[in-house]
Design an enzyme around this catalytic site. Structure first.
Site, PDB file in Angstrom:
ATOM      1  N   CYS A  36      51.061  -6.270  14.266  1.00 41.71           N
ATOM      2  CA  CYS A  36      50.654  -5.308  13.281  1.00 41.71           C
ATOM      3  C   CYS A  36      51.304  -5.934  12.348  1.00 41.71           C
ATOM      4  O   CYS A  36      50.856  -6.163  10.728  1.00 41.71           O
ATOM      5  CB  CYS A  36      50.614  -3.875  13.657  1.00 41.71           C
ATOM      6  SG  CYS A  36      52.964  -3.764  14.541  1.00 41.71           S
ATOM      7  N   LYS A  72      52.604   4.198  30.000  1.00 44.11           N
ATOM      8  CA  LYS A  72      51.357   3.437  30.624  1.00 44.11           C
ATOM      9  C   LYS A  72      51.402   1.970  29.467  1.00 44.11           C
ATOM     10  O   LYS A  72      50.716   2.883  28.326  1.00 44.11           O
ATOM     11  CB  LYS A  72      50.461   4.629  29.717  1.00 44.11           C
ATOM     12  CG  LYS A  72      49.191   4.744  30.797  1.00 44.11           C
ATOM     13  CD  LYS A  72      48.165   3.863  30.730  1.00 44.11           C
ATOM     14  CE  LYS A  72      47.524   3.597  29.124  1.00 44.11           C
ATOM     15  NZ  LYS A  72      46.830   1.972  29.132  1.00 44.11           N
ATOM     16  N   GLU A 106      41.873  -5.279   9.303  1.00 48.38           N
ATOM     17  CA  GLU A 106      42.845  -6.022  10.056  1.00 48.38           C
ATOM     18  C   GLU A 106      42.321  -7.026  11.747  1.00 48.38           C
ATOM     19  O   GLU A 106      41.295  -6.231  12.086  1.00 48.38           O
ATOM     20  CB  GLU A 106      43.710  -4.943  11.265  1.00 48.38           C
ATOM     21  CG  GLU A 106      44.106  -5.857  11.711  1.00 48.38           C
ATOM     22  CD  GLU A 106      45.673  -4.716  12.556  1.00 48.38           C
ATOM     23  OE1 GLU A 106      45.254  -3.970  13.087  1.00 48.38           O
ATOM     24  OE2 GLU A 106      46.900  -4.729  12.444  1.00 48.38           O
TER      25      GLU A 106
HETATM   26  P1  ADP Z   1      43.838  -2.594  21.695  1.00 46.78           P
HETATM   27  O1  ADP Z   1      42.436  -2.904  21.374  1.00 46.78           O
HETATM   28  O2  ADP Z   1      44.849  -3.628  21.080  1.00 46.78           O
HETATM   29  O3  ADP Z   1      44.189  -3.563  22.743  1.00 46.78           O
HETATM   30  P2  ADP Z   1      44.476   0.091  22.129  1.00 46.78           P
HETATM   31  O4  ADP Z   1      44.247   0.628  21.342  1.00 46.78           O
HETATM   32  O5  ADP Z   1      42.912  -0.548  22.765  1.00 46.78           O
HETATM   33  O6  ADP Z   1      44.550  -1.987  21.240  1.00 46.78           O
HETATM   34  O7  ADP Z   1      45.818   0.105  23.251  1.00 46.78           O
HETATM   35  C1  ADP Z   1      46.728   0.638  22.840  1.00 46.78           C
HETATM   36  C2  ADP Z   1      47.198   1.644  24.476  1.00 46.78           C
HETATM   37  O8  ADP Z   1      46.154   2.863  24.286  1.00 46.78           O
HETATM   38  C3  ADP Z   1      46.820   0.597  25.942  1.00 46.78           C
HETATM   39  O9  ADP Z   1      47.555   0.412  26.191  1.00 46.78           O
HETATM   40  C4  ADP Z   1      45.853   1.225  26.084  1.00 46.78           C
HETATM   41  O10 ADP Z   1      45.110   1.568  27.314  1.00 46.78           O
HETATM   42  C5  ADP Z   1      45.555   3.130  25.090  1.00 46.78           C
HETATM   43  N1  ADP Z   1      44.396   3.183  24.874  1.00 46.78           N
HETATM   44  C6  ADP Z   1      43.293   2.900  25.060  1.00 46.78           C
HETATM   45  N2  ADP Z   1      42.318   3.778  24.886  1.00 46.78           N
HETATM   46  C7  ADP Z   1      43.097   5.085  25.046  1.00 46.78           C
HETATM   47  C8  ADP Z   1      42.521   6.353  25.130  1.00 46.78           C
HETATM   48  N3  ADP Z   1      41.531   7.140  24.623  1.00 46.78           N
HETATM   49  N4  ADP Z   1      43.651   7.284  25.451  1.00 46.78           N
HETATM   50  C9  ADP Z   1      44.996   6.943  25.440  1.00 46.78           C
HETATM   51  N5  ADP Z   1      45.287   6.047  25.224  1.00 46.78           N
HETATM   52  C10 ADP Z   1      43.919   4.597  25.305  1.00 46.78           C
END
Ligand code: ADP
Length: 527
Positions: A312, A204, A414
């Site tokens: 990062c 994903k 960050e």
């Molecule tokens: P950013 O804020 O830098 O976009 P995220 O941590 O939100 O980073 O996103 C990293 C990945 O995690 C993306 O593929 C995002 O779609 C996915 N993601 C976001 N929310 C969730 C969740 N609750 N559970 C699992 N995956 C998630």
């Protein structure tokens, strides 16, 4: 608001600009609609809904429409991966590796195309997206080589006529959740080791960069990885959460924000799934008084503003000895001011846009915080660029704060943007204390000509990565990658260490004495 509603809101926010933007979109070529890859077939989302992937350098440019996947799509992908598991794990690892080497060849052939498409969907300059694809190639070749190793070990047993060894086994079905800043490198860091170890996967990717994962997975198909072994579902956090929550997914490998990582970790803990996390950083370059200042400035500019600071491992703190502080700051500011900011597809451009409107909001918020904080001085940058070639993208000036105190928010949190904080110091031990005085522990760097100081600092920095005389970025795939404290949860990606994430140890005892021998109980007298 549910994740699905948020996803749609975000889609609408990004999808429908003003009328000028719509006009620009219409004048462009027809926008391609992409599909998920499930069980070896390219399929639309169950709902038929899509979201738009937009160019952050010019949001009128729609890169493509991608399936807005929800739980049902994820479920189908998991079923496909489960069905393919037995066949893939039974294939000898050297054979799996041969297929992966073919994948490596395809990536090499398409490197330029992938880099261009990555710059279009993500923004970083072509040289860097070329590096991103190269990292996927390096990872593929290095890790595929493990197909002929995947070493276990033998060891003496404590009883006579007994043999002891341990071997690696695949963990099973792996969910890979990836971010947008290394849109092909990071998926490959997870995918290739998962595959060589004999696991099947559901990937994903981040909603901002689905095209690079599409390219990687399409190359997997072309390399003849059997149907169902690699599955791709695109979408927002909702899809990631469905993957994390699913009882059949044995392992989640996640890279992203610390906030989301924590949610992923607690879900995995609830259902006893394996979880490997790679999250934030607040990385430091220490420039000692004996350092070559020009070299350190060059490193700081690359470390702080490469990928618009959205790594990062970005050099977001520059801790500089007071004796060379003025000279360093003057040169740094001159260089930061001279950086050409624009569309990464233009070979003259040195720094691209940030990823999206939310990122602009967050970064500009931190710039405001920095200006409000007592002593810190905004030495250059600090503005969003909104006119001329920057009118339709997410551009922020390279920004340097000086005279920053180590406990200020801009030196602790960050920012994930083109903002760096310069902090003065007197002694190396003080600098090391500042370096270690944050919640993260990913990467640290020291510029010095003194080998004793370099080794002392290397030893004392509580981070997963240390560089001497180069900035905090530039990891190579054959060394372990990861960090301490809030950066991760103790696992490492890359290197051979990643095999410990994607395989489980099985200890095997073979007793050929033809009698019951009880370990720890039956005493063996020395002859
Ligand atoms: P950013 O804020 O830098 O976009 P995220 O941590 O939100 O980073 O996103 C990293 C990945 O995690 C993306 O593929 C995002 O779609 C996915 N993601 C976001 N929310 C969730 C969740 N609750 N559970 C699992 N995956 C998630």
């Amino acid at each position: 608001m549910s994740q699905a509603q948020k996803a749609l809101k975000k889609t609408n926010k990004r999808g429908n600009g003003n009328s000028a933007a719509r006009g620009a979109q219409q004048s462009r070529a027809v926008v391609k609609t992409y599909r998920n890859f499930i069980g070896g077939k390219w399929v639309a989302s169950a709902s038929g809904e899509t979201f738009e992937n937009k160019n952050p350098a010019d949001t009128r440019d729609v890169v493509g429409r991608f399936p807005l996947s929800m739980a049902e799509d994820v479920e189908r992908a998991i079923d496909a991966a489960a069905n393919a598991a037995r066949g893939w794990r039974s294939m000898p690892a050297p054979r799996r590796a041969e297929i992966l080497f073919r994948l490596g060849e395809i990536l090499i052939r398409r490197k330029e195309q992938y880099a261009q498409e990555m710059t279009r969907e993500m923004g970083k300059v072509l040289k860097e997206t070329g590096g991103d694809v190269q990292e996927a190639i390096d990872c593929t070749y290095f890790t595929a080589g493990e197909g002929r190793r995947l070493h276990g070990y033998t060891t003496p047993a404590e009883m006579p006529d007994k043999f002891a060894m341990c071997v690696r086994q695949p963990v099973g079905l792996c969910g890979l959740i990836t971010p947008w800043n290394f849109p092909m490198a990071i998926p490959s860091w997870k995918l290739i080791p998962a595959l060589v170890c004999g696991n099947t996967v559901v990937l994903k990717p981040a909603e901002d960069t689905p095209l690079s994962s599409f390219n990687l997975v399409e190359a997997c198909e072309e390399a003849s990885i059997p149907a169902g072994v690699v599955n791709l579902v695109t979408g927002y956090g909702e899809a990631g959460a469905s993957l994390t929550n699913h009882k059949d997914v044995r392992l989640i490998s996640f890279t992203g924000s610390t906030e989301t990582g924590r949610i992923v970790a607690s879900t995995c803990a609830d259902r006893n799934a394996i979880c490997s996390l790679e999250m934030g950083g607040k990385n430091v370059i220490v420039v000692h008084e004996d350092a070559e200042v020009d070299l350190a400035v060059e490193g700081a500019v690359w470390g702080a503003f490469g990928t618009s600071g959205q790594r990062c491992t970005a050099s977001s703190r520059l801790v500089v000895h007071k004796k060379i502080y003025k000279q360093f700051v003057k040169k740094l500011v001159e260089r930061a001011r001279s950086l050409r900011v624009g569309n990464g597809a233009d070979a003259q451009v040195e720094m691209g846009p940030v990823i999206n409107a939310d990122a602009v909001h967050k970064i500009m918020g931190y710039i405001e915080v920095g200006q409000r904080e007592d002593k810190a001085k905004l030495a250059c940058g600090g503005n969003r660029l909104t006119t001329g070639e920057h009118a339709h993208g997410y551009f922020i000036e390279p920004t340097v704060f000086t005279d920053v105190a180590p406990d200020m928010r801009i030196a602790q949190e960050e920012i994930f943007g083109p903002v760096t904080a310069v902090i003065p110091f007197d002694t190396l031990d003080e600098a090391i204390e500042i370096a270690n005085g944050v919640r993260y522990g990913l990467s640290a760097s020291v510029y010095t000509k003194d080998v004793n100081l370099a080794f002392h600092a290397m030893n004392e920095m509580y981070t997963g990565i240390v560089y001497i005389n180069s900035p905090t970025i530039g990891a190579e795939v054959h060394l372990p990658f990861g960090g301490t404290k809030a950066t991760g949860n103790g696992h490492r990606e890359a290197g051979t260490q990643v095999l410990d994430v994607f395989s489980e140890w099985k200890s095997v005892y073979v007793d050929y004495s033809s009698k019951l021998q009880r370990a720890q109980i039956d005493s063996i007298e020395p002859q």
